[in-house]
Design a protein around this motif. Structure first.
Motif, PDB file in Angstrom:
ATOM      1  N   ASP A 168      -9.967 -12.343 -14.282  1.00 30.32           N
ATOM      2  CA  ASP A 168     -10.966 -11.856 -13.321  1.00 30.32           C
ATOM      3  C   ASP A 168     -11.290 -12.924 -12.277  1.00 30.32           C
ATOM      4  O   ASP A 168     -11.435 -12.622 -11.088  1.00 30.32           O
ATOM      5  N   ILE A 171      -8.422 -13.090  -9.850  1.00 29.92           N
ATOM      6  CA  ILE A 171      -8.478 -12.022  -8.843  1.00 29.92           C
ATOM      7  C   ILE A 171      -9.497 -12.349  -7.762  1.00 29.92           C
ATOM      8  O   ILE A 171      -9.218 -12.205  -6.559  1.00 29.92           O
ATOM      9  N   HIS A 191      -1.802 -10.888  -2.792  1.00 32.03           N
ATOM     10  CA  HIS A 191      -1.806  -9.457  -3.124  1.00 32.03           C
ATOM     11  C   HIS A 191      -0.848  -9.164  -4.275  1.00 32.03           C
ATOM     12  O   HIS A 191      -1.176  -8.409  -5.204  1.00 32.03           O
ATOM     13  N   TYR A 198      -3.326  -6.708 -12.419  1.00 31.23           N
ATOM     14  CA  TYR A 198      -3.767  -5.337 -12.707  1.00 31.23           C
ATOM     15  C   TYR A 198      -2.756  -4.619 -13.608  1.00 31.23           C
ATOM     16  O   TYR A 198      -3.131  -3.851 -14.500  1.00 31.23           O
ATOM     17  N   SER A 203      -4.437  -1.590 -15.518  1.00 35.46           N
ATOM     18  CA  SER A 203      -5.246  -0.933 -14.485  1.00 35.46           C
ATOM     19  C   SER A 203      -4.295  -0.424 -13.403  1.00 35.46           C
ATOM     20  O   SER A 203      -4.205  -0.992 -12.299  1.00 35.46           O
ATOM     21  N   TYR A 204      -3.580   0.638 -13.728  1.00 34.10           N
ATOM     22  CA  TYR A 204      -2.470   1.063 -12.885  1.00 34.10           C
ATOM     23  C   TYR A 204      -2.930   1.622 -11.535  1.00 34.10           C
ATOM     24  O   TYR A 204      -2.261   1.431 -10.515  1.00 34.10           O
ATOM     25  N   SER A 205      -4.078   2.288 -11.505  1.00 35.88           N
ATOM     26  CA  SER A 205      -4.571   2.805 -10.227  1.00 35.88           C
ATOM     27  C   SER A 205      -4.931   1.662  -9.286  1.00 35.88           C
ATOM     28  O   SER A 205      -4.660   1.726  -8.078  1.00 35.88           O
ATOM     29  N   HIS A 206      -5.537   0.592  -9.836  1.00 36.32           N
ATOM     30  CA  HIS A 206      -5.846  -0.579  -9.012  1.00 36.32           C
ATOM     31  C   HIS A 206      -4.572  -1.264  -8.530  1.00 36.32           C
ATOM     32  O   HIS A 206      -4.509  -1.753  -7.400  1.00 36.32           O
ATOM     33  N   ALA A 207      -3.561  -1.299  -9.399  1.00 42.08           N
ATOM     34  CA  ALA A 207      -2.287  -1.908  -9.000  1.00 42.08           C
ATOM     35  C   ALA A 207      -1.664  -1.146  -7.838  1.00 42.08           C
ATOM     36  O   ALA A 207      -1.183  -1.748  -6.862  1.00 42.08           O
ATOM     37  N   ARG A 209      -3.248   0.630  -5.653  1.00 42.55           N
ATOM     38  CA  ARG A 209      -4.068   0.386  -4.466  1.00 42.55           C
ATOM     39  C   ARG A 209      -3.651  -0.916  -3.786  1.00 42.55           C
ATOM     40  O   ARG A 209      -3.545  -0.984  -2.546  1.00 42.55           O
ATOM     41  N   GLU A 210      -3.407  -1.970  -4.587  1.00 40.90           N
ATOM     42  CA  GLU A 210      -2.985  -3.244  -4.018  1.00 40.90           C
ATOM     43  C   GLU A 210      -1.598  -3.137  -3.386  1.00 40.90           C
ATOM     44  O   GLU A 210      -1.323  -3.751  -2.353  1.00 40.90           O
TER      45      GLU A 210
END
Length: 503
Positions: A168, A171, A191, A198, A203-207, A209-210
């Motif tokens: 964390d 990040i 990035h 992620y 945290s696949y949705s966050h990945a 997004r990046e």
């Protein structure tokens, strides 16, 4: 008048003599300074030559000597910096750190300070003091925000947090870099580091997004193979195999010579295999071997190729691939699961000697691990025990069981205990010891799925030892407790024989 002229001439003489003396003294002083400066330059050049020739420890000592001898010389800060750099190149990171720290204290106004403080952080990083390294890297960005090293220092601070497991904080540091320095190359790398974290955190949705943010950063017409790689990984984990396959396929088509291309072919092979397309998976795994310098990936590809050929019934081809994998296994630090798979396949193809070598290496790694995977320990030992029995190494098999109980006393291993009884009974004909092994099993593992087999083994041993009444009791208990047991019919026959022939 004569007297006056005499004194005037004498006065002029003394003045002239004093002037000549001052000129001579000044010239001598300048000459001495020139000589000293020339000597200092030669000593600095000598130390620099040692550094350039890779004699780092000697160079460090010469630069230190230069600073001690000429502490006010204009090159003293540079000499101290190069001394630290020489120690760093010699991997003497503690000495390098102390030298850089000395420079920071002795020359607080030196223009070298940003580099000095950056190197202090690098020393801590190489000493694996990751939190100290992160703090020092962040100090560079705080004290020298306009220096070119500032964004790089923030990037390294993020990686240091990551190495410590502080994901964390890693990040947040990468985000600080992205927002503070939007136009530097490290922004894109930050990035990608966030995507990696992620992904590891699932945290696949966050990945995703990046990844989209990365695609916005890249200029039109410019692409990065890592975008397709991480998108493929994320979709694979999400079970969206078509999307995963599409991204891996685009990677190999657009970047055929990139180092990720071989890994993408391997992923395509896995996806085809999971969907039952054996021919396509063979093709993809074969392609993963092209332009591939990753020995671990090559090893895994050989394992997969051997597995598929074995499933197709092509055992000669399967064995050829597995032997190639075996040759790599001797020279590389391999993934535990991959090595385990190799051992299983070699045992299946009756390559017992080679399988035994792999199992021994796996067990060695297990015993060295601080937190071994307890779910696999008993399985590996049981498989290795079977290999030793099939190989005919019966004494070694018994020693293996003894080694297991000593090395992993807290791991439950009912299968291994049952195999011990079988080994003593059927292979070594030591029925008294086998009886004790079965009895110990029944005491420890009453709820085990193998308890009926142990009950049957106990009864057989009593029968072999001519203790027919005890054997009869055990057979009756088996028939009462395990009416659906695999050996139910044979137990009935043995019970009937004892009742009609012996008792």
């Amino acid at each position: 008048m004569r007297i006056w002229n005499y004194y005037r001439n004498k006065k002029l003489f003394y003045r002239g003599g004093l002037l000549w003396f001052l000129i001579f003294f000044w010239s001598a002083h300048i000459f001495a300074q020139s000589q000293e400066s020339s000597l200092a330059e030669r000593e600095f050049t000598f130390a620099q030559k040692l550094y350039d020739d890779g004699l780092f420890t000697l160079a460090a000592q010469e630069f230190q000597h230069f600073v001690e001898k000429y502490p006010t010389h204009p090159k003293a800060p540079e000499a101290l910096f190069l001394s630290g750099s020489a120690y760093f190149s010699a991997k003497q990171f503690l000495k390098a750190f102390d030298t850089y720290r000395d420079l920071e204290i002795r020359f607080p106004n030196s223009e070298l300070l940003p580099r000095v403080r950056y190197q202090l952080a690098r020393c801590q990083l190489n000493l694996k003091h990751y939190l100290d390294a992160a703090a020092l890297f962040k100090r560079v960005a705080t004290l020298h925000p306009e220096d070119g090293l500032a964004p790089l220092a923030l990037f390294e601070a993020g990686k240091s947090f990551y190495l410590k497991g502080e994901k964390d904080r890693a990040i947040s540091t990468f985000l600080e870099l992205i927002h503070t320095y939007p136009d530097v190359p490290q922004r894109l790398e930050a990035h990608f580091e966030i995507v990696k974290i992620y992904f590891e955190q699932k945290s696949y949705s966050h990945a995703l997004r990046e990844i989209n943010a990365i695609m916005n950063i890249l200029n039109e017409g410019i692409e990065d193979p890592r975008v397709y790689w991480y998108r493929g990984l994320v979709f694979e984990r999400l079970g969206q195999w078509r999307e995963a396959e599409s991204n891996f396929q685009q990677l190999v088509e657009k970047f055929p010579h990139d180092k990720l291309s071989a890994a993408a072919y391997f992923k395509l092979g896995n996806l085809a295999y999971m969907q039952g397309f054996l021919e396509k998976s063979l093709e993809m795994f074969q392609k993963s071997l092209t332009n591939n310098e990753d020995s671990d990936l090559i090893f895994k590809a050989f394992i997969q190729l051997g597995t598929i050929q074995a499933e197709k019934g092509n055992f000669d081809e399967a064995l050829a691939y597995l032997l190639k994998a075996d040759s790599l296994a001797k020279n590389s630090e391999l993934d535990f699961k991959a090595r385990h798979r190799l051992a299983q396949m070699l045992a299946k193809l009756k390559q017992y000697n080679k399988a035994a070598i792999q199992y021994r290496e796996i067990i060695k790694k297990m015993r060295q691990a601080t937190k071994p995977d307890t779910s696999l320990i008993a399985q590996v030992y049981s498989e290795y025990l079977k290999v030793l029995i099939d190989q005919g190494s019966l004494d070694e098999a018994l020693n293996l069981i003894k080694q297991f109980t000593i090395s992993f006393p807290d791991v439950k291993a009912e299968k291994l205990q049952l195999e011990k009884g079988r080994l003593l009974e059927k292979h070594l004909q030591k029925h008294t010891r086998a009886l004790r092994a079965y009895d110990e099993f029944l005491e420890k593992y009453r709820t085990s799925p193998y308890v009926d087999e142990a009950q049957f083994g106990l009864a057989r041993c009593y029968e072999k030892l001519s203790q027919f009444k005890l054997a009869l009791n055990e057979y009756k208990e088996y028939l009462q407790n395990y009416p659906g047991g695999d050996d139910y019919r044979e137990v009935q026959q043995r019970k009937a024989w004892i009742e009609h022939t012996v008792v």
